[in-house]
Scaffold this motif. Structure first.
Motif, PDB file in Angstrom:
ATOM      1  N   TYR A   1     142.978  26.298  15.441  1.00  0.00           N
ATOM      2  CA  TYR A   1     142.960  24.310  15.724  1.00  0.00           C
ATOM      3  C   TYR A   1     144.671  23.718  15.937  1.00  0.00           C
ATOM      4  CZ  TYR A   1     142.246  19.043  14.698  1.00  0.00           C
ATOM      5  OH  TYR A   1     141.627  18.067  14.922  1.00  0.00           O
ATOM      6  N   ARG A   2     144.893  24.977  15.270  1.00  0.00           N
ATOM      7  CA  ARG A   2     147.081  24.618  15.748  1.00  0.00           C
ATOM      8  C   ARG A   2     147.484  25.038  16.955  1.00  0.00           C
ATOM      9  NH1 ARG A   2     148.281  24.965   9.375  1.00  0.00           N
ATOM     10  NH2 ARG A   2     149.356  26.730  10.371  1.00  0.00           N
ATOM     11  N   SER A   3     148.103  25.213  17.821  1.00  0.00           N
ATOM     12  CA  SER A   3     149.254  25.689  18.889  1.00  0.00           C
ATOM     13  C   SER A   3     149.318  26.424  18.361  1.00  0.00           C
ATOM     14  CB  SER A   3     149.818  24.064  19.428  1.00  0.00           C
ATOM     15  OG  SER A   3     150.458  23.900  18.327  1.00  0.00           O
TER      16      SER A   3
ATOM     17  N   THR B   1     149.300  29.547  16.490  1.00  0.00           N
ATOM     18  CA  THR B   1     148.414  29.870  15.385  1.00  0.00           C
ATOM     19  C   THR B   1     148.971  31.367  14.404  1.00  0.00           C
ATOM     20  OG1 THR B   1     148.345  31.814  17.240  1.00  0.00           O
ATOM     21  CG2 THR B   1     146.912  30.074  17.263  1.00  0.00           C
TER      22      THR B   1
ATOM     23  N   ASN C   1     143.146  17.640  10.424  1.00  0.00           N
ATOM     24  CA  ASN C   1     144.126  16.554  10.499  1.00  0.00           C
ATOM     25  C   ASN C   1     145.044  16.487   9.137  1.00  0.00           C
ATOM     26  OD1 ASN C   1     144.946  16.665  13.496  1.00  0.00           O
ATOM     27  ND2 ASN C   1     142.718  15.081  13.146  1.00  0.00           N
TER      28      ASN C   1
ATOM     29  N   ARG D   1     146.225  20.001   7.843  1.00  0.00           N
ATOM     30  CA  ARG D   1     147.605  20.192   8.812  1.00  0.00           C
ATOM     31  C   ARG D   1     148.522  19.219   8.521  1.00  0.00           C
ATOM     32  NH1 ARG D   1     147.041  20.259  15.571  1.00  0.00           N
ATOM     33  NH2 ARG D   1     146.507  17.688  14.806  1.00  0.00           N
TER      34      ARG D   1
END
Length: 271
Positions: free
Chosen positions: A95-97, A99, A164, A167
């Protein structure tokens, strides 16, 4: 150890459903955690990890590893199932850039007010109808930094286990006892527990630093657009305000919460 090389694998599709759909998360009582630190905090917070999807080339810089190597790398004392995935599969589900090579399936906890275990004179942060996951995540970070006894979300508009929120909270969603309920349920709970409620609002308010927060206290903040509901304000012991000298009369909800909560902590000698 299972291995997944196809991005169309059923487990991969399951990850994507849990990431995208609140309905699926609530129905199954599962959610996704991504990242080394977040998984560690979840385990320390008592969340049960069902399985880990691991890209060895990212997490361990090695494709030849055992589940024990993963547990040691993550510094966790639980032993969930470990499933290896290729870098292609991991890139699809990450999901996150930025990783880190590990994704967990975790079981959600109860968010019932009755399950909260509070100290004798608790300090609680109330967030009413906060819509943006980023704001809710920031509030949870503030709550963790101040080590409040609990966060209560009144009239929730979203899902605590939204990726979200996880995160933006940097994993603090796992470190602070949290509950949800309608505004009436929340105010009734506070009254029954003899906890004073202080509502951050412009109407008929006292300066926030003129209040004694050393007894059991709950500080309530709302959205920047609409503020707190009339129902919550009517139930408050007192309305409180942060004096401002500029042209506007509101701040970001997480900034306001930090000012108020840390004043309460200052009065309590940060214990």
């Amino acid at each position: 150890m299972k291995h997944i090389s196809s991005p169309h694998n059923a487990i991969v599709r399951h990850v994507e459903q849990l990431q995208r759909k609140s309905k699926t998360r609530k129905k199954e009582g599962l959610f996704i955690i991504e990242g080394h630190r977040e998984i560690q905090l979840a385990v320390r917070g008592g969340f049960e990890i069902e399985k880990l999807l691991v890209c060895g080339s990212i997490l361990l810089e090695n494709e030849d590893y055992t589940p024990q190597d993963v547990y040691q790398k993550l510094d966790i004392d639980t032993t969930p199932e470990v499933i290896s995935v290729t870098s292609e599969v991991y890139e699809k589900i990450a999901y996150r850039s930025g990783t880190e090579g590990c994704i967990a399936f975790a079981k959600a906890k109860s968010l019932s007010l009755s399950d909260l275990q509070l100290t004798e004179q608790p300090l609680i942060l109330i967030a009413e109808s906060v819509e943006k996951p980023g704001n809710l995540g920031a509030l949870l970070r503030t709550a963790d930094a101040a080590k409040v006894d609990a966060v209560i979300i009144a009239n929730p508009t979203g899902d605590l286990y939204n990726p979200n929120v996880v995160r933006s909270s940097l994993g603090c969603v796992f470190t602070v006892p949290t509950a949800m309920g309608t505004t009436k349920e929340v105010t009734d709970f506070l009254k029954k527990s003899s906890i004073d409620l202080y509502a951050a609002t412009l109407q008929s308010s006292e300066r926030y630093d003129a209040i004694d927060y050393k007894k059991g206290s709950a500080i309530a903040v709302g959205t920047e657009a609409t503020g707190l509901s009339e129902e919550l304000r009517a139930a408050a012991t007192a309305n409180i305000i942060i004096p401002m000298s500029g042209e506007i009369d509101s701040m970001n909800v997480s900034v306001s919460a930090a000012i108020l909560i840390f004043e309460a902590k200052r009065q309590r000698d940060f214990k």
